[in-house]
Scaffold this motif. Structure first.
Motif: not given
Lengths: 317, 285
Positions: B204, B207, B219-220, B223-224, B260
């Motif tokens: 977390e 990120v 954000e995506r 996170r990836s 990603s």
């Protein structure tokens, strides 16, 4: 409350974490100021990453659960080199029971060390850059006129030496003498580093830096108390490279490995790690006591994997 | 001793940091995402006026802590990069010999005056006092003698220049020391300092760090990348990627329009995170 905090710090000390009086004072003040017991202790009482698992264990015994730590760790230093003091039932008790006298059949490490250029300077008659400080001083003697130019060049300094000593079962007749010799070497050369390994690696530089040989050896013995038989040279070397060597200790150094090359580990790992080491170090020396035997040939898988990356392969003498 | 040797007016010492939560919020406002341990360590170091010794894996942001604190306190960042053989003339002060030589030919005045003194980082930090954050980077690279000298300076916050006199700090600068553990630092120095070992951040937090440092990253994608970097760290690499590499990698992926850290795009940009040939082989296998 203060009393409890002091007792906790004392418990950490008996578990091998070096804590001074000042540290305890800071701890008590820190808890009061910050209000966070766990982290105030870590900030004020610890001074190395391998203290953390010990701290966590003692903290849990005293205050129950340790707070959930959101961070992630890499398995290296913390888990491998623990300060755990297990029962000393290993053959290596002998270090602890060392009599005060040093065995007289110890061969010192005598190396003809290659030099490197140091950043420090020395005066020189002809060569080198101008030494303005000295020139100015000389000018003062001749009414401020710089009649003579002083020069200086870089000093040459010996390279750092890292000793990696195999103290596994098959080396037991040499191990004690190796450690004694390493102690003598450290007394003489301040920048040398000593590690022992069998199935894992332990740094002994700090323990062996004590001047008195028997004190130094019993301290070293405490660190080696959780020793187990067998040798995994590759894994031990990998641990050295990951935790110390790559960070800079091996760079430009002379690395001396003392081992008979009997390895129960994976010889591919050893070959890979030796290649890493030889790229980083100035030179790699492998001292094998078995070389003194005329019939010995380095045929074990480990020796075959290691030799292409060794600059000098020699007996201990 | 000339007046100019004295430090400037003392700045606010705590910078308004009165709790761990304050430190946490202040660092975040400067785009640094700390964990509770680091916030506690900084809070205590600031409040009790102690040097803070930071250790940790490569790329976890040890140096960045000092830079962020300097911005936060609106103080000058004074950086002393240590190396083998560093000595007082490179770390503290040096005389300006060429100018002194000229002066000596002219034959006037005193050669050892303030105007011929060249300030090096430590003297600079002493004079600035609380207006400076002193970063002593990679102290393990310097030798024992220098460390002993530094210990003395850090306990007294004053030095003596034989030709001029004593320079003392009006107020203490904040001191951050980093080390990579290639050499064990002296116990005396460690006792003087508070200590924090910086770990890799949680998923977390990573990120959050990526989003803060590389605003162009979605954000995506963040996170990836964080998940992939976590996997890489478990692979037992020679140089596992730190948060710094995660940020670079995410920025590289965003730059080529990927959303990603997978497939062809990941393979094409992996050089931002993995910088060792053996590791590359192990990663792609």
């Amino acid at each position: 409350v203060t009393n409890q905090l002091v007792q906790f710090a004392r418990a950490l000390r008996t578990n091998g974490i070096p804590i001074g009086v000042g540290g305890v004072v800071d701890f008590v003040a820190g808890v009061d100021l910050a209000g966070d017991l766990y982290w105030s202790g870590r900030t004020t009482l610890l001074s190395a990453p391998d203290h953390i698992p010990v701290y966590d264990r003692v903290f849990a015994e005293w205050f129950g659960e340790i707070p959930v730590i959101e961070s992630r760790r890499r398995g290296g230093i913390e888990s491998e080199i623990s300060l755990h003091r297990g029962p000393t039932s290993s053959p290596y008790e002998m270090f602890g029971r060392m009599p005060g006298a040093v065995p007289d059949d110890v061969l010192p490490f005598v190396l003809d060390l290659p030099l490197r250029r140091s950043r420090r300077r020395r005066r020189s008659r002809q060569r080198g850059d101008l030494d303005l400080r000295k020139t100015l001083q000389l000018a003062g003697r001749s009414d401020g006129e710089a009649l003579r130019l002083a020069r200086r060049t870089r000093r040459l300094a010996p390279r750092r030496v890292v000793l990696l000593l195999d103290i596994s079962g098959s080396m037991s007749s040499y191990a004690r003498r190796l450690v004694v010799a390493a102690h003598a070497a450290i007394q003489e050369h301040r920048r040398w580093e000593v590690f022992c390994f069998a199935t894992r690696l332990t740094r002994l530089t700090h323990e062996l830096s004590h001047r008195d040989p028997s004190t130094a050896l019993s301290r070293a013995a405490k660190e080696l108390a959780d020793w187990e038989g067998g040798t995994r040279i590759g894994e031990a070397l990998k641990q050295f490279m990951d935790d110390y060597g790559h960070a800079g200790m091996a760079r430009g150094a002379v690395v001396v490995i003392c081992s008979d090359g009997f390895d129960v580990g994976d010889s591919d790992v050893l070959g890979e790690q030796m290649a890493r080491l030889s790229r980083l170090a100035h030179s790699v020396i492998w001292l094998n006591p078995l070389l003194e035997l005329e019939s010995y040939e380095p045929r074990s898988a480990a020796m075959r994997a290691a030799l292409p990356h060794v600059d000098l392969f020699a007996p201990w003498r | 001793v000339s007046d100019r040797l004295e430090a400037g007016p003392a700045a606010s010492t705590g910078g308004g940091l009165t709790s761990i939560e304050d430190v946490d919020a202040a660092l975040r406002s400067e785009s640094y995402v700390p964990d509770r341990g680091l916030s506690t360590a900084i809070f205590l170091a600031v409040t009790l006026h102690r040097p803070l010794l930071l250790e940790g894996e490569v790329g976890v942001g040890k140096t960045e802590v000092a830079k962020t604190l300097a911005r936060l306190r609106q103080a000058e960042l004074v950086r002393l990069q240590c190396y083998e053989g560093i000595d007082v003339s490179q770390a503290l002060y040096e005389w300006d010999y060429p100018r002194q030589l000229l002066e000596s030919r002219a034959g006037t005045g005193d050669l050892y005056e303030e105007r011929f003194l060249l300030e090096r980082p430590l003297l600079r930090a002493l004079r600035a006092g609380a207006n400076a954050v002193l970063l002593i980077d990679e102290l393990d690279r310097a030798d024992d003698e220098f460390e002993a000298f530094l210990l003395e300076l850090l306990s007294e916050f004053k030095v003596s220049i034989p030709e001029l006199g004593t320079v003392a700090a009006d107020s203490q600068p904040m001191v951050i020391i980093t080390s990579n553990r290639t050499r064990e630092l002296h116990d005396a120095l460690k006792r003087r300092c508070f200590y924090h070992w910086i770990e890799y951040p949680s998923l977390e937090r990573e990120v959050e760090i990526i989003r803060l440092r590389a605003p162009a990253v979605s954000e995506r994608l963040a996170r990836s990348v964080a998940a992939e970097v976590e996997r890489l760290r478990s692979l037992d690499l020679v140089k596992p990627p730190g948060p710094a590499e995660a940020i670079d990698w995410a920025a590289a992926l965003a730059a080529i329009g990927a959303d990603s850290a997978e497939g062809e795009a990941a393979r094409a940009t992996i050089g931002a995170a993995i910088k060792n040939r053996e590791d590359l082989g192990r990663t792609l296998a």
